[in-house]
Design an enzyme around this catalytic site. Structure first.
Site, short mmCIF file in Angstrom:
data_model
loop_
_atom_site.label_atom_id
_atom_site.label_comp_id
_atom_site.label_asym_id
_atom_site.label_seq_id
_atom_site.Cartn_x
_atom_site.Cartn_y
_atom_site.Cartn_z
N ASP A 1 0.80 -1.22 0.00
CA ASP A 1 0.00 0.00 0.00
C ASP A 1 0.84 1.27 0.00
O ASP A 1 2.04 1.23 0.21
CB ASP A 1 -0.97 0.00 1.21
CG ASP A 1 -0.32 -0.55 2.47
OD1 ASP A 1 0.93 -0.48 2.59
OD2 ASP A 1 -1.03 -1.05 3.34
N ASN B 1 -7.46 -2.98 13.97
CA ASN B 1 -8.85 -3.30 13.61
C ASN B 1 -8.93 -4.53 12.70
O ASN B 1 -9.95 -4.78 12.09
CB ASN B 1 -9.51 -2.09 12.92
CG ASN B 1 -8.78 -1.70 11.64
OD1 ASN B 1 -7.88 -2.40 11.19
ND2 ASN B 1 -9.18 -0.58 11.05
N HIS C 1 -7.12 -5.05 9.96
CA HIS C 1 -6.82 -4.83 8.53
C HIS C 1 -5.52 -5.53 8.13
O HIS C 1 -4.62 -5.74 8.95
CB HIS C 1 -6.83 -3.34 8.14
CG HIS C 1 -5.67 -2.53 8.62
ND1 HIS C 1 -5.76 -1.18 8.89
CD2 HIS C 1 -4.37 -2.84 8.88
CE1 HIS C 1 -4.60 -0.71 9.27
NE2 HIS C 1 -3.73 -1.70 9.27
N GLU D 1 -9.59 -2.20 5.05
CA GLU D 1 -10.20 -1.83 6.32
C GLU D 1 -11.49 -2.62 6.56
O GLU D 1 -12.07 -3.17 5.61
CB GLU D 1 -10.54 -0.33 6.28
CG GLU D 1 -9.32 0.59 6.18
CD GLU D 1 -8.55 0.74 7.47
OE1 GLU D 1 -8.24 -0.27 8.12
OE2 GLU D 1 -8.22 1.88 7.83
C1 F6R Z 1 1.55 -1.50 6.13
C2 F6R Z 1 0.26 -2.15 6.19
C3 F6R Z 1 -0.53 -2.26 7.44
C4 F6R Z 1 0.32 -2.57 8.68
C5 F6R Z 1 -0.54 -2.65 9.93
C6 F6R Z 1 0.27 -2.91 11.17
O1 F6R Z 1 2.08 -1.56 4.82
O2 F6R Z 1 -0.19 -2.59 5.19
O3 F6R Z 1 -1.50 -3.25 7.29
O4 F6R Z 1 0.99 -3.80 8.48
O5 F6R Z 1 -1.24 -1.45 10.09
O6 F6R Z 1 1.09 -1.81 11.41
P1 F6R Z 1 2.22 -1.83 12.52
O7 F6R Z 1 3.19 -2.86 12.10
O8 F6R Z 1 2.81 -0.46 12.49
O9 F6R Z 1 1.54 -2.17 13.81
#
Ligand code: F6R
Length: 241
Positions: free
Chosen positions: A63, A132, A134, A139
């Protein structure tokens, strides 16, 4: 599904780097699906230390924020260059990430899906887990969106991301994310999770109903998933056994 319990973040990073190293050694032109955020930083550090040959490796990131230029320190391409790409011998033309500055979001999503197709799919997809549920920026929703799409970030994600931004107003509200089908088509999915704050959502994702409200729950249907998680993250899940 295999669950590897690790004792701390350092071990999570070395075990995950082992999996990626194995993949690269097995296939030198592997397609690696990569994530940003806090979870993979240690893994990338570990990969850099190992001096692996990335000369034929191709990468595709999950992303990118909309509206951030590549030289913006909060953009995901900046993150990837800073945390991995600038320190290994990967070729620039083998790096793929959505263009956050593309004016036509829909066109950019089509381009990205074509890019995944042209790469021949993803051999190993690295994932972090959102608070959440994702994966990528898929989302909580009423459906699983198959392909790359523009997403409005949820309040929980905006709040979680606020730690990286000086001003709340600067946090992007939109992103472009790879879709669930592209993730699920990967040959091997590695989900890395650490910390007590993710314990409840990890349990929901792995043991709860498969629902787009917890997008990571779809991983229950993949036949080659490795979860690398520390004790704290696994604490709620363990209570169910
Ligand atoms: C990042 C992504 C998100 C993160 C997720 C966890 O490229 O796609 O799905 O992997 O938000 O984020 P952290 O590792 O910062 O807790």
């Amino acid at each position: 599904m295999e669950i590897i319990e690790v004792k701390n973040y350092d071990e999570l990073s070395t075990v995950t780097a082992d999996l990626i190293e194995k993949q690269i050694k097995m296939k030198e032109d592997s397609v690696l699906g990569l994530a940003t955020g806090s979870s993979p930083v240690g893994t990338y550090k570990e990969l850099i230390k190992r001096n692996l040959d990335f000369s034929k490796v191709r990468t595709i990131n999950l992303d990118e924020y909309r509206g951030l230029a590549p030289d913006n320190k909060q953009s995901y391409i900046y993150f990837m260059r800073d945390n991995l790409f600038n320190h290994v011998n990967i070729k620039d033309e083998n790096i793929n990430i959505p263009n956050g500055l593309a004016e036509e979001g829909f066109e950019e999503c089509l381009r990205y899906d074509k890019c995944i197709e042209d790469l021949g799919g993803i051999d190993l997809q690295l994932l972090g887990l959102g608070l959440n549920g994702h994966i990528g920026f898929n989302e909580p929703n009423t459906e699983f969106v198959k392909g790359t799409h523009v997403v409005t970030l949820s309040q929980s994600t905006i709040d979680a991301n606020s730690r990286f931004f000086e001003n709340y107003e600067e946090i992007p509200r939109e992103a472009i994310t790879m879709g669930i089908k592209s993730i699920m088509d990967a040959g091997h999915i590695v989900l890395i999770v650490n910390g007590a704050k993710k314990a409840s959502i990890l349990k929901d994702a792995l043991c709860g109903p498969i629902t787009p409200n917890v997008q990571a729950s779809i991983l229950q249907l993949h036949n080659n998933v490795t979860i690398v998680a520390d004790k704290e993250a696994l604490s709620e899940l363990k209570k169910t056994f």
